[in-house]
Write an enzyme that holds these catalytic residues in place. Structure first.
Site, PDB file in Angstrom:
ATOM      1  N   ARG A  26      25.361  69.241 127.467  1.00  0.00           N
ATOM      2  CA  ARG A  26      26.265  69.095 126.315  1.00  0.00           C
ATOM      3  C   ARG A  26      27.696  69.374 126.754  1.00  0.00           C
ATOM      4  NH1 ARG A  26      25.924  72.669 120.686  1.00  0.00           N
ATOM      5  NH2 ARG A  26      27.865  71.894 119.765  1.00  0.00           N
ATOM      6  N   CYS A  63      18.321  66.434 109.475  1.00  0.00           N
ATOM      7  CA  CYS A  63      19.614  67.000 109.851  1.00  0.00           C
ATOM      8  C   CYS A  63      19.963  68.053 108.792  1.00  0.00           C
ATOM      9  CB  CYS A  63      20.675  65.890 109.861  1.00  0.00           C
ATOM     10  SG  CYS A  63      22.303  66.489 110.275  1.00  0.00           S
ATOM     11  N   TYR A 105      31.152  65.464 109.266  1.00  0.00           N
ATOM     12  CA  TYR A 105      31.284  64.774 110.559  1.00  0.00           C
ATOM     13  C   TYR A 105      32.222  63.569 110.487  1.00  0.00           C
ATOM     14  CZ  TYR A 105      27.965  67.262 113.530  1.00  0.00           C
ATOM     15  OH  TYR A 105      27.359  68.203 114.315  1.00  0.00           O
TER      16      TYR A 105
HETATM   17  C1  G6P Z   1      25.514  70.437 112.987  1.00  0.00           C
HETATM   18  C2  G6P Z   1      24.569  69.305 113.180  1.00  0.00           C
HETATM   19  C3  G6P Z   1      23.560  69.519 114.223  1.00  0.00           C
HETATM   20  C4  G6P Z   1      24.193  70.115 115.436  1.00  0.00           C
HETATM   21  C5  G6P Z   1      24.806  71.402 115.085  1.00  0.00           C
HETATM   22  C6  G6P Z   1      25.569  71.929 116.273  1.00  0.00           C
HETATM   23  O1  G6P Z   1      25.258  71.115 111.863  1.00  0.00           O
HETATM   24  O2  G6P Z   1      23.924  68.903 112.005  1.00  0.00           O
HETATM   25  O3  G6P Z   1      23.013  68.259 114.543  1.00  0.00           O
HETATM   26  O4  G6P Z   1      23.237  70.322 116.461  1.00  0.00           O
HETATM   27  O5  G6P Z   1      25.682  71.349 114.019  1.00  0.00           O
HETATM   28  O6  G6P Z   1      25.807  73.289 116.009  1.00  0.00           O
HETATM   29  P1  G6P Z   1      26.321  74.184 117.220  1.00  0.00           P
HETATM   30  O7  G6P Z   1      26.393  75.551 116.648  1.00  0.00           O
HETATM   31  O8  G6P Z   1      25.303  74.027 118.325  1.00  0.00           O
HETATM   32  O9  G6P Z   1      27.657  73.599 117.609  1.00  0.00           O
END
Ligand code: G6P
Length: 440
Positions: free
Chosen positions: A96, A171, A255
């Site tokens: 990532r 999601c 998003y």
């Molecule tokens: C969001 C999305 C998820 C994603 C997450 C990342 O809520 O819906 O798909 O994985 O945030 O969160 P993070 O704390 O890993 O940045």
């Protein structure tokens, strides 16, 4: 006759798993679970054993007799499973972070499910998911696959188009939207019916029904007054352009800031990358702290700190979905499923994220009123990006990859794209053997 359900969690070494355990415990009356199998890979062995320890303590504290198994043998864990939760990250957080930094290096937004990062994540993840589905078809063909693995929409589309597995993509973004709306209306979530439509991480709230009225305009007013609790903690809560939001007639999910405010987001990400670190780097530090708490033998509840992750509440979606299928509860939930005409203008066999009635036969999507033509064109563009990406991820067809990326508004094109694509494949080659010919 089995004495209860077998639930298998793939990627169980994730720091999110305690929230899933909490959700399953909360639904013990409606979900008679006999076995919970926690699966991970060699790299996740230490983490998944820590998670298993916490899971056993949480289950014991709840006085439940759920047998918790930990294994690296996915086939053993899948045998005769009833529900499978997929929540793995191909390449772990390191991949990532690479996605984020490569995109930023070439002047593009670097994010795990958007732009070049979302493309790379899909190309690492889809081949592994299809391998898992082959095992599901052989070992538990009647099981339901609940997919949380990102990019959830594209992964779910790959499964529904290329396997026989009964899959539903999930999601937490719609869950957070619904909770935020309940907060603004000062009511329980159950009093609201929210309808969303679009594709994963690219949805709009179309209706918000409460006490016989559509409260969408009221929620827009609240957001415009600076009160926007519909944002996951991983998204910068920039204020929407007021006139745009006021006249949109629907509410974009958090998003969509990546598209409606791309430059603001890019500048913020560049600042972070040169400061406290990219989101992936911040999360990696958070994970360290979380696992220190999880390893404490006196801890037997889900730590509050987990609520700082962007994906919080995903387990509510997963557990409610399992229960609504198992008990035919017909809960209205927001899921990734085959379009089948739900959103006019998108292909029947593509996967969309829509509100649906969840029955024992799976999701029954609610009809969606036509989108404004400009929003529909944006949706069609992004769905075409996703569909081409899924095909490229499976075939290794680099021209399909280029065609997908050129469509994406967050991707710079021309020589910069060639360089970024080459670096992405080179840095991810262990997870993208389908593109190895680009390196020769
Ligand atoms: C969001 C999305 C998820 C994603 C997450 C990342 O809520 O819906 O798909 O994985 O945030 O969160 P993070 O704390 O890993 O940045």
């Amino acid at each position: 006759m089995k004495n209860g359900l077998k639930i298998t969690v793939i990627g169980a070494g994730s720091s999110y798993t305690p929230e899933l355990i909490e959700g399953l415990i909360k639904r013990a009356e409606e979900l008679p679970i006999a076995q919970l199998w926690l699966v991970d890979i060699e790299e996740g062995k230490e983490k998944v054993n820590i998670i298993a320890g916490l899971a056993r303590r949480m289950i014991e504290k709840a006085g439940l007799a759920i047998q918790v198994e930990v294994t690296l043998d996915r086939r053993l864990a899948l045998k005769d499973a009833d529900f499978i939760c997929s929540q793995f990250r191909a390449g772990c957080l390191e991949a990532r972070i690479r996605d984020e930094r490569i995109s930023l290096k070439y002047g593009m937004i670097g994010q795990e499910t958007n732009g070049l990062g979302g493309f790379a994540n899909a190309c690492r993840t889809i081949p592994i998911t299809l391998e898992i589905c082959k095992e599901i078809e052989a070992l538990c063909p009647d099981a339901w696959l609940l997919n949380f693995t990102n990019p959830s929409g594209m992964v779910t589309e790959a499964v529904l188009k290329h396997t026989k597995v009964k899959a539903v993509g999930l999601c937490n973004v719609p869950v957070i939207m619904q909770k935020g709306i309940a907060e603004l209306l000062a009511c329980d979530e159950q009093e609201i019916i929210m309808q969303v439509a679009g594709i994963n991480h690219f949805i709009w709230a179309r209706q918000i029904l409460h006490n016989g009225k559509n409260k969408l305009d009221y929620i827009v007013e609240q957001i415009l007054s600076g009160n926007d609790p519909l944002v996951p903690s991983n998204i910068p809560a920039f204020a929407w352009p007021a006139e745009l939001l006021k006249n949109m007639g629907m509410i974009p999910c958090a998003y969509l800031r990546y598209y409606y405010m791309s430059q603001d987001i890019l500048e913020q990400e560049l600042g972070e990358a040169n400061g406290e670190g990219t989101r992936g780097e911040v999360v990696k530090a958070m994970e360290k702290r979380l696992f220190a708490i999880y390893s404490d033998p006196t801890v037997n509840t889900k730590p509050k700190e987990l609520e700082k992750r962007g994906g919080q509440y995903y387990s509510e979606a997963a557990c409610e979905l399992m229960s609504s299928i198992y008990n035919d509860k017909r809960t209205i939930m927001h899921v990734n499923t085959r379009n089948n005409g739900t959103i006019a203008g998108l292909a029947d066999d593509c996967v969309v994220e829509v509100s649906a009635i969840i029955t024992k036969s799976g999701p029954l999507p609610l009809n969606v009123a036509p989108f404004p033509s400009d929003t529909l064109r944006l949706l069609q563009l992004m769905k075409e990006f996703e569909t081409l990406t899924v095909e490229a991820a499976i075939s290794g067809d680099l021209n399909k990859a280029r065609r997908a990326l050129i469509l994406n508004p967050l991707v710079n094109t021309g020589s910069v794209l060639e360089a970024a694509l080459l670096e992405t494949v080179r840095e991810n080659i262990d997870f993208m053997p389908q593109f190895a010919h680009l390196l020769h």
